[in-house]
Design a protein around this motif. Sequence first.
Motif, mmCIF file in Angstrom:
data_model
loop_
_atom_site.group_PDB
_atom_site.id
_atom_site.type_symbol
_atom_site.label_atom_id
_atom_site.label_comp_id
_atom_site.label_asym_id
_atom_site.label_seq_id
_atom_site.Cartn_x
_atom_site.Cartn_y
_atom_site.Cartn_z
ATOM 1 N N LEU A 1 0.837 -1.205 0.000
ATOM 2 C CA LEU A 1 0.000 0.000 0.000
ATOM 3 C C LEU A 1 0.871 1.253 0.000
ATOM 4 N N GLY A 2 1.950 1.207 0.785
ATOM 5 C CA GLY A 2 2.876 2.341 0.822
ATOM 6 C C GLY A 2 3.501 2.574 -0.539
ATOM 7 N N SER A 3 3.888 1.466 -1.201
ATOM 8 C CA SER A 3 4.485 1.587 -2.538
ATOM 9 C C SER A 3 3.497 2.193 -3.516
ATOM 10 N N LEU A 4 2.225 1.723 -3.401
ATOM 11 C CA LEU A 4 1.186 2.268 -4.292
ATOM 12 C C LEU A 4 1.026 3.767 -4.062
ATOM 13 N N GLY A 5 0.966 4.136 -2.769
ATOM 14 C CA GLY A 5 0.814 5.553 -2.417
ATOM 15 C C GLY A 5 1.984 6.371 -2.931
ATOM 16 N N ALA A 6 3.207 5.850 -2.713
ATOM 17 C CA ALA A 6 4.406 6.574 -3.148
ATOM 18 C C ALA A 6 4.439 6.682 -4.669
ATOM 19 N N LEU A 7 4.074 5.573 -5.322
ATOM 20 C CA LEU A 7 4.037 5.554 -6.793
ATOM 21 C C LEU A 7 3.075 6.623 -7.309
ATOM 22 N N SER A 8 1.909 6.710 -6.641
ATOM 23 C CA SER A 8 0.912 7.686 -7.076
ATOM 24 C C SER A 8 1.418 9.099 -6.849
ATOM 25 N N LYS A 9 1.975 9.316 -5.632
ATOM 26 C CA LYS A 9 2.362 10.672 -5.264
ATOM 27 C C LYS A 9 3.532 11.183 -6.100
ATOM 28 N N TRP A 10 4.543 10.302 -6.286
ATOM 29 C CA TRP A 10 5.769 10.789 -6.933
ATOM 30 C C TRP A 10 5.851 10.512 -8.431
ATOM 31 N N PHE A 11 4.991 9.644 -8.946
ATOM 32 C CA PHE A 11 5.092 9.340 -10.379
ATOM 33 C C PHE A 11 3.786 9.589 -11.126
ATOM 34 N N ILE A 12 2.690 8.963 -10.636
ATOM 35 C CA ILE A 12 1.454 8.992 -11.441
ATOM 36 C C ILE A 12 0.839 10.392 -11.447
ATOM 37 N N ARG B 1 -10.645 21.203 -16.975
ATOM 38 C CA ARG B 1 -9.764 20.138 -16.495
ATOM 39 C C ARG B 1 -10.480 18.782 -16.439
ATOM 40 N N THR B 2 -11.583 18.655 -17.146
ATOM 41 C CA THR B 2 -12.368 17.412 -17.022
ATOM 42 C C THR B 2 -11.525 16.181 -17.346
ATOM 43 N N HIS B 3 -10.666 16.294 -18.405
ATOM 44 C CA HIS B 3 -9.841 15.138 -18.792
ATOM 45 C C HIS B 3 -8.895 14.759 -17.642
ATOM 46 N N TYR B 4 -8.243 15.819 -17.106
ATOM 47 C CA TYR B 4 -7.285 15.575 -16.021
ATOM 48 C C TYR B 4 -7.993 15.007 -14.792
ATOM 49 N N LEU B 5 -9.147 15.642 -14.430
ATOM 50 C CA LEU B 5 -9.864 15.191 -13.227
ATOM 51 C C LEU B 5 -10.417 13.787 -13.409
ATOM 52 N N ALA B 6 -10.880 13.498 -14.655
ATOM 53 C CA ALA B 6 -11.402 12.146 -14.925
ATOM 54 C C ALA B 6 -10.269 11.123 -14.793
ATOM 55 N N SER B 7 -9.071 11.485 -15.331
ATOM 56 C CA SER B 7 -7.921 10.572 -15.216
ATOM 57 C C SER B 7 -7.566 10.368 -13.755
ATOM 58 N N LEU B 8 -7.609 11.486 -13.009
ATOM 59 C CA LEU B 8 -7.289 11.428 -11.580
ATOM 60 C C LEU B 8 -8.262 10.493 -10.858
ATOM 61 N N ASP B 9 -9.564 10.677 -11.205
ATOM 62 C CA ASP B 9 -10.585 9.830 -10.579
ATOM 63 C C ASP B 9 -10.356 8.368 -10.923
ATOM 64 N N THR B 10 -10.029 8.127 -12.217
ATOM 65 C CA THR B 10 -9.802 6.745 -12.657
ATOM 66 C C THR B 10 -8.644 6.135 -11.882
ATOM 67 N N ILE B 11 -7.559 6.908 -11.757
ATOM 68 C CA ILE B 11 -6.381 6.365 -11.060
ATOM 69 C C ILE B 11 -6.692 6.137 -9.579
ATOM 70 N N ARG B 12 -7.416 7.081 -8.980
ATOM 71 C CA ARG B 12 -7.799 6.892 -7.559
ATOM 72 C C ARG B 12 -8.654 5.636 -7.417
ATOM 73 N N TYR B 13 -9.597 5.486 -8.357
ATOM 74 C CA TYR B 13 -10.492 4.328 -8.361
ATOM 75 C C TYR B 13 -9.663 3.046 -8.470
ATOM 76 N N VAL B 14 -8.690 3.064 -9.430
ATOM 77 C CA VAL B 14 -7.830 1.883 -9.634
ATOM 78 C C VAL B 14 -7.021 1.608 -8.365
ATOM 79 N N LEU B 15 -6.495 2.674 -7.751
ATOM 80 C CA LEU B 15 -5.673 2.496 -6.547
ATOM 81 C C LEU B 15 -6.499 1.914 -5.409
ATOM 82 N N ILE B 16 -7.717 2.463 -5.235
ATOM 83 C CA ILE B 16 -8.562 1.969 -4.135
ATOM 84 C C ILE B 16 -8.907 0.509 -4.363
#
Length: 532
Positions: free
Chosen positions: A25-36, A258-273
């Motif tokens: 979970l930490g790796s996922l969080g770090a990956l999201s914060k520093w890369f994705i 920013r709909t594209h960016y926010l949608a991507s963000l939502d998708t990635i958050r959804y995938v992470l969760i």
Amino acid sequence: MLRHFSRSLRFQFLIALSGVLLLALGSLGALSKWFIFPALHKEEQGIIDQELKRIERSLVLAQQELLVQARDWANWDDTYEFVQGNYPRYADVNFSPEMLKEMRYQLIAFFAADGSPYFLSGLVPHTGQFASCAQPSGECDWMAPYIDTMQRSIKDNPDQQSFLVPGISSPAMVAITPILRTDGTGPNVGWLAKMRLMDEQWIAQWETLTGLPIAIERLPAPQREPSIRIEGDTIHAQHLLPTSVPDMSIAIGTQLNRTHYLASLDTIRYVLIWTACLMLFVIGFVLWLMERIILTPLKALSVFARQASKQDTNLDAQSLCRRGDEIGMLARSFDQQLTRQRELNAELLNLSTHDALTGLPNRRLFDQQLKDAIQEAVALSQPLAVMMLDVDHFKLFNDHYGHQMGDECLRKVSRALQRVANDHGFLIARTGGEEFSALLPGTSADSARQIGLLLHRTVDQLKLPHRASPVSAYVTICVGVSSLADSTDILPCSLMSTADQALYSAKAAGRHQVMVFTPSLDPVHMHETPHE
Ligand SMILES: Nc1nc2c(ncn2[C@@H]2O[C@H](COP(=O)(O)OP(=O)(O)OP(=O)(O)O)[C@@H](O)[C@H]2O)c(=O)[nH]1
């Protein structure tokens, strides 16, 4: 309990898998914060940057178009003649407020070969009135700052050029080109400058062309990097362009949803969760599998081992032994060892409680059972009888036939006695060299005497030759009978002592007979007629 749990495999698995989960979970969080998330943000910035560049490119095209229009007029023989004073009607023929409005020219200026203004024509800012002058004065005085700028530009760069000016009511673009003949030959007789306003109308046209919302403003700032500002779902970006006035800039801005960016963000958050939930589920499932496949059988095995060590004979190891896995193998080998152990124990027990020569119970077993039987008889007020049996003149037998034959004789006598004991349900034990003892629970003295006579007869019927015996030609026995009722007390040794006294009396009376102990009588009177 807690200490036991903290050392258990279950606890260790739980800690290890929880550690793996936290790490993942930490790796996922770090990956999201520093890369994705930074990558998404960079992508969004790249898009807005591209859009700004697109707007700038279209502005450059508009400036080039204005320059082409200026050159079209400047490379024309009529203009060539006009700036030399040879075509006085040029202005009347070519200039009108309609033409300026239609072409959206704010100002058209002709300069002589020395750079001085020759003819100026334009629409007054705010009012839109048409004005034509030779100098920027009078009704053309508003043109003065532009004319100054244009003259400076001509001086710095006599060839054609285009640039932006802050303007009065709104920013404007300027194009300046030398005046030549229609065929492009010179000499240069002056310059023609055209200035087009970048007003709301022009911006609307620009927006249609680019498909983007565009905002222009004049800023008293030097040129700097594009600025980006985020407000909710909208991202605002601005790029500063230099103007002819050094401390003034024109800011071209646009905004993107920013709909594209926010949608991507939502998708990635959804995938992470979901990834986290899935990992949680997988780890829970692995724990459950471990519990089911390893820990529960191991626990059953440890219970099995614990019960086995307590000599629990009601063990059900079948379900464990039927398993085809390593735990089944372990359980089977443990079960085999346990069975072997039990057999050895039984063997040892048998050896410690039975006589090796005859196989009859020995004195140890007899004494144990005698003690228990007395307790039970006293508790239940039931009769109990004992007997002592002795082979008559056995020393003489040994002396005559040899020790081996003596052993064989003892074995045969024992077998005969055991048969009777089995038939009548009592215990017969070899308690001495050629001495036996019998324990008869629930048996009165009289019944015991009958059984004593039966044993007596049984040995007689064996007809084992005993030539050395002064009593009989065959092996015979003496039997001393005693009952708990006639014993001095209920101690085992007392009871056996009375039986021994009866046996002694039997021997004293000539052997080969059964004698019952009677307290009131002299041993001699305990005599029982011998049976042949
Ligand atoms: N062959 C053999 N002889 C044994 C064994 N145990 C004891 N004996 C012998 O049994 C004999 C017993 O002798 P005694 O105690 O004098 O008794 P007895 O000769 O039977 O005389 P009474 O009992 O008075 O009739 C001894 O000679 C012992 O050596 C045994 O296991 N095998």
